[in-house]
Design a protein around this motif. Structure first.
Motif, PDB file in Angstrom:
ATOM      1  N   ARG A 568       0.830  -1.199   0.000  1.00 25.67           N
ATOM      2  CA  ARG A 568       0.000   0.000   0.000  1.00 25.67           C
ATOM      3  C   ARG A 568       0.868   1.254   0.000  1.00 25.67           C
ATOM      4  NH1 ARG A 568      -2.246   3.457   3.749  1.00 25.67           N
ATOM      5  NH2 ARG A 568      -4.327   4.276   3.222  1.00 25.67           N
ATOM      6  N   LEU A 571       2.179   1.804  -3.468  1.00 25.00           N
ATOM      7  CA  LEU A 571       1.150   2.345  -4.348  1.00 25.00           C
ATOM      8  C   LEU A 571       0.905   3.818  -4.064  1.00 25.00           C
ATOM      9  CD1 LEU A 571      -1.018   1.956  -6.503  1.00 25.00           C
ATOM     10  CD2 LEU A 571      -2.585   1.205  -4.682  1.00 25.00           C
ATOM     11  N   ILE A 575       1.394   6.979  -6.613  1.00 27.14           N
ATOM     12  CA  ILE A 575       0.348   7.951  -6.943  1.00 27.14           C
ATOM     13  C   ILE A 575       0.816   9.361  -6.612  1.00 27.14           C
ATOM     14  CG2 ILE A 575      -1.966   8.732  -6.320  1.00 27.14           C
ATOM     15  CD1 ILE A 575      -2.749   5.805  -5.909  1.00 27.14           C
ATOM     16  N   GLU A 632      -2.914   4.322 -11.862  1.00 30.31           N
ATOM     17  CA  GLU A 632      -2.084   3.576 -10.923  1.00 30.31           C
ATOM     18  C   GLU A 632      -2.863   2.416 -10.293  1.00 30.31           C
ATOM     19  OE1 GLU A 632       1.060   3.809 -10.327  1.00 30.31           O
ATOM     20  OE2 GLU A 632       1.429   5.569 -11.595  1.00 30.31           O
ATOM     21  N   LEU A 633      -4.135   2.664 -10.010  1.00 29.38           N
ATOM     22  CA  LEU A 633      -4.937   1.613  -9.376  1.00 29.38           C
ATOM     23  C   LEU A 633      -5.241   0.458 -10.325  1.00 29.38           C
ATOM     24  CD1 LEU A 633      -7.511   3.716  -7.309  1.00 29.38           C
ATOM     25  CD2 LEU A 633      -5.690   2.279  -6.397  1.00 29.38           C
ATOM     26  N   ARG A 638       0.697  -4.975  -9.913  1.00 23.08           N
ATOM     27  CA  ARG A 638      -0.043  -5.577  -8.814  1.00 23.08           C
ATOM     28  C   ARG A 638       0.925  -5.915  -7.690  1.00 23.08           C
ATOM     29  NH1 ARG A 638      -4.881  -4.265  -9.021  1.00 23.08           N
ATOM     30  NH2 ARG A 638      -5.449  -6.067  -7.732  1.00 23.08           N
TER      31      ARG A 638
END
Length: 645
Positions: A568, A571, A575, A632-633, A638
């Protein structure tokens, strides 16, 4: 018988004629030659008189004419040739006199012509000397001036009459030592010509450069009779040469200085830590035209000066220098540079505090970025011209560049480091607008997030105990709040977007690139601020920056922590890195204002007004931010995570 005797002595007429005829024939050769010589001499003298117009030939012509006339008059009474031999000799001598006089006159004419030519040359030479643009003077073997041309006044300021019978020491300037004049006199007394430049002092006291040539004048025996000196005033040319030389030296010095500055900037680009930056800076400044350099900073514990790096001198010497700077903090250039934030140069240090007997010129350059000090760079040089060649503004800009580079390296480390230092501060600065708001409205403030909006720092606070109108009314009167917009109101208070000015504590922290604001809780009686720093960052820099800008900020705790990192975090970092400041601001303001709620708590027009931009600009930033977030999501790599139970 007597009658007969008398008759015997009386010649007869024919006998007398024969007797005279025999006498003339006897004397004729001598007499004729004498007369001819005299006639020749008379004619020769007359011709020479006509040619030369010399009265001496007139005298000789008259004398020879009289002598010729006399001899012709007495020729009938001459009985024998022997009587005329003296006259013949006189005639020959007279002719020779005319001849030798003619030769004498020719020689005299040649000598006269030669003298005239010599005099003409002398007149021409004297005229040339008198009108020469160079000062020319003659001296006797002892150096006393015997002649000087008018140009001497242009070079020395003295007229020719004033320098005659004087010694050239009259215009001695004192710029040359005794050895200089000893070598000069040794050269010319040896019979050689001396040629060189000399500095003289004019009559008015002004110094001038003179190109001088001194030559000895000798007699036939080789002994020196006098000296001739030729002086040319070359002051203007010499000054131009000196200016050009100074300009060339200054240009060379400037080129060397610029090369040092370029080297520093090249090293800053490749450095990855503060230590590498400081090492590179000290090594570069320890080269020509500088001599040594060192970097110092304030110790947080005892407020003393710490030396972090140096080059060009030994450790003992640099620490002695640092101690000398530290002993008199009110008067040293280091203290002025640190507190006033400007470059301070010194060409001559006060012996009362400078530790060596021979103080060297130096420059003190503060290393700062956005008001945050990262220490002080002290550069020494053997000559003050090293600092005169570069403007202090350039050195100040260099200090800011070094400060920016240190800040950037610490910021990079903060992004990749898992370990960090948490600093907790107690804020009692009554001038801080947030502290003043809590005290004035008796409310509590809790920081939600901080971002950059335009030139000001944007902070979102959740406020309990005060309405939006009360908050905006206070903000309208606060000097250090650029603006305040109520993002959302709720039963207990509101969420407000503040544009903080330079006077806020949060604004000071924002200029420190390595500091990450963790939280800020403000109550009417207390305010607690938590800040995260990379573990290898120097907290002293941040603490000093806060203390310098704010009176009521105290460090109350320091904790070493480890930041947990998972998929997380990766990620979120991805972002965050993809968004621009404006896109991030638009996204956060929209989320906080309830733009994404249904029904919407705030419209796009209202949020645009909060950000002081047009609605179309707000929607443009928002849509770009949404696209990057979803990219990005949905399309990003992954990350495997462990499912929760």
């Amino acid at each position: 018988m007597s009658h007969r005797r008398t008759a015997d002595y009386v010649p007869r007429g024919d006998d007398t004629g024969r007797s005279l005829s025999r006498g003339w024939v006897a004397v004729n050769p001598v007499l004729v030659l004498s007369i001819l010589l005299r006639l020749f001499g008379t004619g020769y003298s007359l011709v020479l008189l006509h040619r030369s117009r010399d009265r001496r030939f007139a005298f000789l012509t008259a004398m020879l004419a009289l002598m010729t006339t006399r001899q012709l008059w007495t020729a009938q009474t001459t009985r024998t040739g022997l009587e005329e031999l003296p006259g013949l000799v006189v005639s020959g001598l007279a002719v020779l006199t005319v001849f030798y006089l003619s030769q004498y006159l020719e020689e005299e004419a040649r000598v006269t012509a030669s003298l005239q030519r010599a005099n003409e040359r002398l007149r021409s030479f004297r005229k040339a000397v008198e009108h020469a643009g160079h000062a020319i003077f003659l001296t006797d073997p002892d150096g006393t001036i015997t002649y000087a041309n008018p140009a001497i006044e242009d070079v020395t300021g003295y007229s020719p009459a004033e320098v005659v019978d004087e010694n050239p020491r009259l215009w001695k300037s004192g710029e040359h030592d005794a050895d200089f004049y000893d070598r000069l006199w040794d050269e010319i007394t040896s019979g050689n010509v001396w040629d060189g430049e000399i500095i003289n002092e004019r009559k008015d006291g002004e110094q001038c450069w003179v190109d001088m040539t001194i030559a000895p004048i000798t007699d036939d025996a080789g002994d020196i009779e006098r000296y001739v000196a030729v002086d040319t005033d070359v002051t203007d040319r010499k000054r131009r040469e000196l200016r050009i030389r100074e300009q060339n030296e200054a240009l060379t010095l400037l080129n060397n200085t610029n090369e040092v500055l370029r080297d520093v900037n090249r090293h800053l680009v490749g450095a990855t830590t503060q230590a590498e930056i400081e090492r590179a800076v000290c090594e570069t400044f320890a080269s020509d035209p500088f001599s040594c350099a060192w970097i110092g900073g304030m110790n947080m514990v005892n407020e003393s000066l710490d030396v972090r790096d140096w080059e060009g001198t030994d450790e003992g010497s640099v620490r002695e220098l640092a101690a000398a700077f530290d002993e008199t903090p009110e008067t040293t250039p280091l203290d002025r540079a640190r507190h006033e934030g400007r470059v301070v140069t010194a060409t001559d240090a006060d012996a009362d505090w400078y530790p060596t007997d021979e103080p060297s010129p130096f420059a003190v350059i503060p290393l700062a970025h956005r008001g945050v000090s990262y220490g002080t760079l002290v550069v020494h040089a053997p000559d003050a011209e090293a600092f005169e060649a570069v403007e202090t503004g350039v050195l100040a800009e260099l200090g800011e560049t070094i400060g920016y580079a240190i800040n950037a390296t610490e910021s990079r480390q903060a992004l990749v480091s898992d370990a960090f230092t948490e600093l907790e501060f107690r804020v009692t600065d009554a001038d801080d607008p947030l502290v003043a708001l809590a005290a004035r409205r008796d409310c509590d403030l809790e920081l939600q997030r901080v971002s950059t909006g335009g030139d000001d720092l944007v902070a979102y606070f959740s406020i309990t105990g005060a309405s939006g109108d009360e908050v905006t009314a206070f903000a309208a009167q606060a000097d250090r709040l650029a603006d305040a917009e109520v993002v959302r109101a709720h039963d207990e208070g509101c969420v407000v977007r503040f544009d903080l000015g330079d006077g806020a504590v949060l604004s000071t922290l924002a200029t420190h690139g390595t500091a990450a604001i963790r939280s800020l809780s403000v109550s009417p009686s207390d305010a607690r601020l938590c800040v995260d720093l990379p573990s290898d960052a120097n907290p002293r820099v941040l603490v000093e920056a806060l203390r310098r800008r704010h009176d009521g900020v105290d460090l109350v705790a320091r904790r070493e922590r480890e930041r947990p990192r998972d998929g997380r975090d990766t990620l979120l970092d991805s972002i965050d890195e993809s968004l621009t400041d404006r896109q991030r601001e638009a996204l956060r303001t929209a989320h906080t204002a309830g733009f994404f709620a249904w029904p919407r708590d705030s419209s796009g027009e209202e949020i645009a007004s909060m950000m002081d931009i047009t609605q179309s600009t707000f929607l443009q930033h928002l849509r770009a931010a949404e696209r990057k977030v979803f990219d990005e999501l949905l399309d990003g790599p992954r990350v495997a995570t462990t499912p929760s139970a």
